[in-house]
Scaffold this motif. Structure first.
Motif, PDB file in Angstrom:
ATOM      1  N   THR A  27      89.763 -60.019  79.274  1.00 62.67           N
ATOM      2  CA  THR A  27      89.475 -58.601  79.478  1.00 62.67           C
ATOM      3  C   THR A  27      89.745 -58.158  80.901  1.00 62.67           C
ATOM      4  O   THR A  27      90.013 -56.992  81.152  1.00 62.67           O
ATOM      5  CB  THR A  27      88.010 -58.281  79.131  1.00 62.67           C
ATOM      6  OG1 THR A  27      87.157 -59.090  79.939  1.00 62.67           O
ATOM      7  CG2 THR A  27      87.727 -58.528  77.672  1.00 62.67           C
ATOM      8  N   GLY A  28      89.663 -59.083  81.873  1.00 62.55           N
ATOM      9  CA  GLY A  28      89.955 -58.737  83.257  1.00 62.55           C
ATOM     10  C   GLY A  28      88.719 -58.368  84.038  1.00 62.55           C
ATOM     11  O   GLY A  28      87.651 -58.066  83.479  1.00 62.55           O
ATOM     12  N   GLY A  29      88.847 -58.408  85.370  1.00 57.23           N
ATOM     13  CA  GLY A  29      87.713 -58.197  86.250  1.00 57.23           C
ATOM     14  C   GLY A  29      87.085 -56.831  86.138  1.00 57.23           C
ATOM     15  O   GLY A  29      85.868 -56.677  86.216  1.00 57.23           O
ATOM     16  N   ARG A  30      87.887 -55.775  85.947  1.00 61.59           N
ATOM     17  CA  ARG A  30      87.342 -54.430  85.921  1.00 61.59           C
ATOM     18  C   ARG A  30      86.477 -54.176  84.693  1.00 61.59           C
ATOM     19  O   ARG A  30      85.663 -53.251  84.680  1.00 61.59           O
ATOM     20  CB  ARG A  30      88.463 -53.392  85.973  1.00 61.59           C
ATOM     21  CG  ARG A  30      89.253 -53.410  87.266  1.00 61.59           C
ATOM     22  CD  ARG A  30      90.065 -52.152  87.432  1.00 61.59           C
ATOM     23  NE  ARG A  30      89.206 -50.973  87.518  1.00 61.59           N
ATOM     24  CZ  ARG A  30      89.689 -49.738  87.655  1.00 61.59           C
ATOM     25  NH1 ARG A  30      90.991 -49.534  87.719  1.00 61.59           N
ATOM     26  NH2 ARG A  30      88.864 -48.706  87.727  1.00 61.59           N
ATOM     27  N   MET A  31      86.625 -54.999  83.670  1.00 65.24           N
ATOM     28  CA  MET A  31      85.796 -54.827  82.485  1.00 65.24           C
ATOM     29  C   MET A  31      84.335 -55.137  82.785  1.00 65.24           C
ATOM     30  O   MET A  31      83.454 -54.795  81.999  1.00 65.24           O
ATOM     31  CB  MET A  31      86.289 -55.729  81.351  1.00 65.24           C
ATOM     32  CG  MET A  31      87.479 -55.159  80.598  1.00 65.24           C
ATOM     33  SD  MET A  31      87.086 -53.609  79.769  1.00 65.24           S
ATOM     34  CE  MET A  31      85.939 -54.185  78.517  1.00 65.24           C
ATOM     35  N   GLY A  32      84.050 -55.767  83.927  1.00 66.91           N
ATOM     36  CA  GLY A  32      82.669 -56.007  84.302  1.00 66.91           C
ATOM     37  C   GLY A  32      81.904 -54.725  84.525  1.00 66.91           C
ATOM     38  O   GLY A  32      80.660 -54.717  84.516  1.00 66.91           O
ATOM     39  N   GLU A  33      82.616 -53.605  84.746  1.00 65.27           N
ATOM     40  CA  GLU A  33      81.963 -52.314  84.923  1.00 65.27           C
ATOM     41  C   GLU A  33      81.592 -51.664  83.586  1.00 65.27           C
ATOM     42  O   GLU A  33      80.924 -50.631  83.574  1.00 65.27           O
ATOM     43  CB  GLU A  33      82.896 -51.383  85.700  1.00 65.27           C
ATOM     44  CG  GLU A  33      83.319 -51.948  87.051  1.00 65.27           C
ATOM     45  CD  GLU A  33      84.411 -51.118  87.697  1.00 65.27           C
ATOM     46  OE1 GLU A  33      84.742 -50.049  87.152  1.00 65.27           O
ATOM     47  OE2 GLU A  33      84.939 -51.538  88.738  1.00 65.27           O
ATOM     48  N   ARG A  34      82.043 -52.261  82.503  1.00 69.28           N
ATOM     49  CA  ARG A  34      81.768 -51.690  81.183  1.00 69.28           C
ATOM     50  C   ARG A  34      80.273 -51.681  80.891  1.00 69.28           C
ATOM     51  O   ARG A  34      79.550 -52.611  81.247  1.00 69.28           O
ATOM     52  CB  ARG A  34      82.495 -52.527  80.133  1.00 69.28           C
ATOM     53  CG  ARG A  34      82.176 -52.170  78.689  1.00 69.28           C
ATOM     54  CD  ARG A  34      82.878 -53.156  77.761  1.00 69.28           C
ATOM     55  NE  ARG A  34      82.321 -53.105  76.421  1.00 69.28           N
ATOM     56  CZ  ARG A  34      82.562 -54.008  75.483  1.00 69.28           C
ATOM     57  NH1 ARG A  34      83.356 -55.014  75.755  1.00 69.28           N
ATOM     58  NH2 ARG A  34      82.033 -53.914  74.291  1.00 69.28           N
ATOM     59  N   ARG A  35      79.801 -50.625  80.255  1.00 70.17           N
ATOM     60  CA  ARG A  35      78.401 -50.499  79.868  1.00 70.17           C
ATOM     61  C   ARG A  35      78.249 -50.769  78.381  1.00 70.17           C
ATOM     62  O   ARG A  35      79.075 -50.333  77.580  1.00 70.17           O
ATOM     63  CB  ARG A  35      77.879 -49.095  80.186  1.00 70.17           C
ATOM     64  CG  ARG A  35      77.980 -48.726  81.651  1.00 70.17           C
ATOM     65  CD  ARG A  35      76.930 -49.416  82.477  1.00 70.17           C
ATOM     66  NE  ARG A  35      77.170 -49.285  83.903  1.00 70.17           N
ATOM     67  CZ  ARG A  35      76.359 -49.751  84.824  1.00 70.17           C
ATOM     68  NH1 ARG A  35      75.267 -50.378  84.472  1.00 70.17           N
ATOM     69  NH2 ARG A  35      76.648 -49.619  86.094  1.00 70.17           N
ATOM     70  N   VAL A  36      77.204 -51.506  78.031  1.00 74.01           N
ATOM     71  CA  VAL A  36      76.955 -51.824  76.624  1.00 74.01           C
ATOM     72  C   VAL A  36      75.546 -51.355  76.277  1.00 74.01           C
ATOM     73  O   VAL A  36      74.663 -51.285  77.141  1.00 74.01           O
ATOM     74  CB  VAL A  36      77.101 -53.341  76.363  1.00 74.01           C
ATOM     75  CG1 VAL A  36      78.508 -53.803  76.688  1.00 74.01           C
ATOM     76  CG2 VAL A  36      76.093 -54.135  77.179  1.00 74.01           C
ATOM     77  N   PRO A  37      75.286 -51.003  75.013  1.00 70.89           N
ATOM     78  CA  PRO A  37      73.968 -50.490  74.627  1.00 70.89           C
ATOM     79  C   PRO A  37      72.853 -51.493  74.894  1.00 70.89           C
ATOM     80  O   PRO A  37      72.987 -52.686  74.597  1.00 70.89           O
ATOM     81  CB  PRO A  37      74.120 -50.220  73.124  1.00 70.89           C
ATOM     82  CG  PRO A  37      75.588 -50.074  72.909  1.00 70.89           C
ATOM     83  CD  PRO A  37      76.246 -50.986  73.897  1.00 70.89           C
ATOM     84  N   ARG A  38      71.776 -51.015  75.460  1.00 73.03           N
ATOM     85  CA  ARG A  38      70.641 -51.882  75.754  1.00 73.03           C
ATOM     86  C   ARG A  38      69.914 -52.315  74.488  1.00 73.03           C
ATOM     87  O   ARG A  38      69.263 -53.355  74.446  1.00 73.03           O
ATOM     88  CB  ARG A  38      69.672 -51.139  76.678  1.00 73.03           C
ATOM     89  CG  ARG A  38      68.503 -51.991  77.152  1.00 73.03           C
ATOM     90  CD  ARG A  38      67.704 -51.265  78.209  1.00 73.03           C
ATOM     91  NE  ARG A  38      66.727 -52.147  78.814  1.00 73.03           N
ATOM     92  CZ  ARG A  38      66.261 -52.000  80.034  1.00 73.03           C
ATOM     93  NH1 ARG A  38      66.692 -51.009  80.783  1.00 73.03           N
ATOM     94  NH2 ARG A  38      65.361 -52.821  80.515  1.00 73.03           N
ATOM     95  N   SER A  39      70.032 -51.516  73.437  1.00 75.51           N
ATOM     96  CA  SER A  39      69.287 -51.776  72.205  1.00 75.51           C
ATOM     97  C   SER A  39      69.631 -53.120  71.584  1.00 75.51           C
ATOM     98  O   SER A  39      68.831 -53.697  70.853  1.00 75.51           O
ATOM     99  CB  SER A  39      69.552 -50.662  71.192  1.00 75.51           C
ATOM    100  OG  SER A  39      70.943 -50.573  70.913  1.00 75.51           O
TER     101      SER A  39
END
Length: 451
Positions: free
Chosen positions: A270-282
């Protein structure tokens, strides 16, 4: 668990890949040099006459000097070959050349002997930075096609260290009782399991991240799993299934290792910038991870799993009486930072539960309030200014200079406190300021721990 050890059962290994990761670097252990055989004889004993006969041949009636390109290509690959980091085609090309070139064969044996020192089967007492330095040198010469992002590197490294520890264990140590500890409502709790149980716990909770990365959830069809998003429910369901089944003690090792490798490779793809991706906390049950708008950072989820891998590897090492050191300094710094960023949310949670000793103060969202200076000493340390009145309160320079309390902790001690492995009273050392605030912050740090 001292001295040379018999190797434990070795799970099925994946093939070599072009991208170099720490787990791949320990997947095969080179054999040491033996006797005074010639380079050609040593290679023959290592690979066998039949294997060399089937490998690609150099053009007939040629010598090394007539193929400078081939010779230089093999020299460039020798470092990666010694670490078992070449592709199958590159391995065949290198070993075919080594069977014909005495100079390269000597160099190959020398590098393999050096690689043996990086991960000996009988001891893990070498400097933990040695393998990282060698891998960095190899990657500088031949960059990985899929480099591991910075935020996934701690999980890669800690999984490799735990994998090496498991290699070093004797088979009769797998049923050893391992004690897991955490804090809840200021009470210290614990639960005992086995080495396999610890790996099953890591497998179950890591499965939440695997699901987020589009990988298979190992507990997707687990009978008796009431809440597939709750880490504790997942762990208990997995343990119950293991008690009912007849799986080998090392089966969890095999599954955990495969899943962790898949997570590292998913991060690389996915690459380094994908670390900024947000995922649902639920999808992660109760969590003290910092969230913005109800979403969690993917990079924080990877760091959280690296933190858990290190802590539980230490639990196993303690149970089998084996020395186990902290992560590499750059990785430890990331884990300390994660725990420090989690702390304001834990403080707020304790206030809502009525567990705080210090009185609350109302502040406007985004405005500065009271601040605590958290000083973490050691290679992974630094300075953090923790808002005490609201997890989203701003910390101005003025508020930082006027902090109402100061806590100084060693980097490893701070992480062990956040993991529930030491008590707030045991961790307290360099403290100044309001004693109630200091108590609340130390207790809130311990409250971030969980099963």
């Amino acid at each position: 668990m001292n001295g040379a050890r018999p190797g434990g059962p070795d799970p099925e290994r994946a093939g070599a890949r072009d991208g170099v990761s720490a787990m791949d670097a320990v997947s095969r252990v080179p054999e040491p040099r033996r006797g005074t055989a010639t380079p050609r004889d040593r290679l023959t004993s290592r690979f066998g006459d039949d294997e060399r006969a089937e490998e690609p041949e150099d053009p007939p009636d040629t010598v090394r000097d007539e193929l400078p390109g081939r010779h230089q290509e093999v020299l460039a690959l020798l470092g990666a070959w010694a670490l078992s980091a070449c592709s199958d085609e590159e391995v065949a090309r290198v070993e075919a050349h080594l069977g014909r070139c005495a100079g390269c064969a000597d160099e190959g044996i020398r590098l393999r002997d050096a690689a043996m020192l990086l991960e000996p089967r009988g001891s893990l007492d070498l400097d933990p930075e040695l393998r990282a330095d060698v891998l960095d040198d190899c990657l500088a010469r031949r960059p990985a096609r899929l480099p591991v992002p910075t935020w996934a590197a701690p999980l890669d490294a800690e999984a490799a260290r735990l994998d090496a520890l498991l290699h070093d264990m004797a088979e009769d140590e797998w049923p050893t009782t391992v004690r897991l500890r955490w804090f809840a409502d200021d009470a210290e709790l614990d639960r005992t399991t086995t080495v396999s149980g610890v790996l099953g716990h890591l497998l179950a909770v890591d499965g939440l991240l695997a699901r987020t990365m589009g990988l298979r959830d190992p507990l997707a069809d687990q009978p008796g799993l009431t809440d597939p998003d709750d880490p504790v429910a997942r762990t208990l369901a997995g343990w119950a299934a293991d008690e009912r089944g007849t799986a080998r003690p090392t089966a969890a090792w095999q599954s955990w290792r495969a899943q962790t490798r898949a997570l590292v490779w998913a991060a690389s793809r996915t690459g380094g910038r994908m670390g900024e991706r947000r995922v649902p906390r639920s999808g992660y049950g109760p969590s003290h991870l910092p969230a913005e708008g109800g979403a969690l950072s993917l990079s924080d989820l990877y760091l959280d799993r690296a933190f858990a891998c290190w802590v539980h590897a230490g639990d196993i090492a303690e149970a089998v009486e084996y020395p186990y050191g902290p992560p590499l300094a750059p990785h430890l710094r990331l884990l300390v930072d994660l725990a420090a960023r989690r702390l304001p949310h834990s403080i707020a949670g304790r206030r809502r539960a009525g567990l705080a000793r210090s009185p609350a103060r109302l502040t406007t969202a985004g405005s500065p309030g009271r601040t605590l200076h958290l000083e973490i000493e050691g290679e992974g340390g630094g300075d953090w200014y923790i808002p005490l009145d609201s997890p989203v309160a701003g910390v101005s320079r003025t508020a930082a200079r006027a902090s109402v309390a100061h806590i100084a902790l060693d980097d490893v001690v701070f992480c062990q406190l956040a993991a529930g492995r030491v008590t707030p009273d045991d961790a307290a050392s360099g403290i100044e300021g309001d004693p109630d605030i200091v108590h609340d912050v130390l207790a809130a740090t311990a409250a971030m721990s969980r099963l």
